[in-house]
Write a protein that holds these residues in place. Structure first.
Motif, PDB file in Angstrom:
ATOM      1  N   TYR A  93       0.835  -1.187   0.000  1.00  0.00           N
ATOM      2  CA  TYR A  93       0.000   0.000   0.000  1.00  0.00           C
ATOM      3  C   TYR A  93       0.878   1.249   0.000  1.00  0.00           C
ATOM      4  O   TYR A  93       1.839   1.344   0.772  1.00  0.00           O
ATOM      5  CB  TYR A  93      -0.918  -0.004   1.227  1.00  0.00           C
ATOM      6  CG  TYR A  93      -2.081  -0.948   1.063  1.00  0.00           C
ATOM      7  CD1 TYR A  93      -1.886  -2.328   1.103  1.00  0.00           C
ATOM      8  CD2 TYR A  93      -3.366  -0.469   0.851  1.00  0.00           C
ATOM      9  CE1 TYR A  93      -2.941  -3.210   0.936  1.00  0.00           C
ATOM     10  CE2 TYR A  93      -4.435  -1.343   0.677  1.00  0.00           C
ATOM     11  CZ  TYR A  93      -4.213  -2.700   0.724  1.00  0.00           C
ATOM     12  OH  TYR A  93      -5.261  -3.568   0.550  1.00  0.00           O
ATOM     13  N   TYR A  94       0.500   2.193  -0.869  1.00  0.00           N
ATOM     14  CA  TYR A  94       1.250   3.420  -1.039  1.00  0.00           C
ATOM     15  C   TYR A  94       0.353   4.620  -0.783  1.00  0.00           C
ATOM     16  O   TYR A  94      -0.807   4.628  -1.198  1.00  0.00           O
ATOM     17  CB  TYR A  94       1.791   3.538  -2.463  1.00  0.00           C
ATOM     18  CG  TYR A  94       2.743   2.458  -2.876  1.00  0.00           C
ATOM     19  CD1 TYR A  94       2.292   1.287  -3.473  1.00  0.00           C
ATOM     20  CD2 TYR A  94       4.117   2.615  -2.690  1.00  0.00           C
ATOM     21  CE1 TYR A  94       3.175   0.287  -3.857  1.00  0.00           C
ATOM     22  CE2 TYR A  94       5.003   1.626  -3.083  1.00  0.00           C
ATOM     23  CZ  TYR A  94       4.525   0.472  -3.663  1.00  0.00           C
ATOM     24  OH  TYR A  94       5.407  -0.511  -4.049  1.00  0.00           O
ATOM     25  N   CYS A  95       0.920   5.645  -0.156  1.00  0.00           N
ATOM     26  CA  CYS A  95       0.230   6.928  -0.103  1.00  0.00           C
ATOM     27  C   CYS A  95       0.904   7.852  -1.110  1.00  0.00           C
ATOM     28  O   CYS A  95       2.098   7.731  -1.388  1.00  0.00           O
ATOM     29  CB  CYS A  95       0.283   7.527   1.302  1.00  0.00           C
ATOM     30  SG  CYS A  95       1.930   7.724   1.997  1.00  0.00           S
ATOM     31  N   GLY A  96       0.102   8.742  -1.662  1.00  0.00           N
ATOM     32  CA  GLY A  96       0.610   9.651  -2.670  1.00  0.00           C
ATOM     33  C   GLY A  96       0.052  11.050  -2.489  1.00  0.00           C
ATOM     34  O   GLY A  96      -1.026  11.224  -1.921  1.00  0.00           O
ATOM     35  N   ALA A  97       0.796  12.035  -2.990  1.00  0.00           N
ATOM     36  CA  ALA A  97       0.378  13.435  -2.946  1.00  0.00           C
ATOM     37  C   ALA A  97       0.037  13.895  -4.356  1.00  0.00           C
ATOM     38  O   ALA A  97       0.845  13.751  -5.274  1.00  0.00           O
ATOM     39  CB  ALA A  97       1.486  14.310  -2.359  1.00  0.00           C
ATOM     40  N   LEU A  98      -1.170  14.442  -4.484  1.00  0.00           N
ATOM     41  CA  LEU A  98      -1.711  14.855  -5.778  1.00  0.00           C
ATOM     42  C   LEU A  98      -1.844  16.369  -5.815  1.00  0.00           C
ATOM     43  O   LEU A  98      -2.562  16.950  -5.004  1.00  0.00           O
ATOM     44  CB  LEU A  98      -3.074  14.185  -5.981  1.00  0.00           C
ATOM     45  CG  LEU A  98      -3.948  14.632  -7.143  1.00  0.00           C
ATOM     46  CD1 LEU A  98      -3.261  14.340  -8.467  1.00  0.00           C
ATOM     47  CD2 LEU A  98      -5.304  13.947  -7.080  1.00  0.00           C
TER      48      LEU A  98
END
Length: 123
Positions: A93-98
């Motif tokens: 699982y990855y978190c990302g900034a958009l």
């Protein structure tokens, strides 16, 4: 800019885990956040998307009703509460900034990613 994901582990089917993603080096108002996952041999897929300011959160159909995204603005940290886990939820699982107005569900719209945290759900 750094996103630090944590909280993964091994859990039995039906169990729960809470993932965390701590953000640093950014003004939290300048971007939105998303969670993705990638199972072995599969492409990265969208899980959840939301803003730091609250409001509506968006979820993949496969996790609706089981996963809940939240944030703690004071800690610059976002969370993914995962309940009723299934073996098919097994993935990194990855978190990302958009930034900008791109779609939550398109991984190529994200500028920064955390390092990923492995979730394994046993049957």
């Amino acid at each position: 800019v750094q996103l630090q994901a944590s909280g993964g582990g091994l859990v039995q089917a039906g169990g729960s885990l809470r993932l965390s993603c701590a953000a640093s080096g950014l003004s939290y108002r300048s971007y939105r956040m998303g969670w993705f996952r990638q199972a072995p041999g599969k492409e990265r897929e969208f899980v959840a998307g939301f803003t730091w300011s609250g409001g509506r959160s968006y979820y993949a159909d496969s996790v609706k009703g089981r996963f809940t995204a939240s944030r703690d603005n004071a800690k610059n940290t976002v969370y993914l509460q995962m309940n009723s886990l299934k073996p098919e939820d097994t993935a990194v699982y990855y978190c990302g900034a958009l930034f900008g107005s791109g779609s939550y569900s398109e991984s190529e719209q994200y500028t920064y990613w955390g390092q990923g945290t492995l979730v394994t759900v046993s049957s």
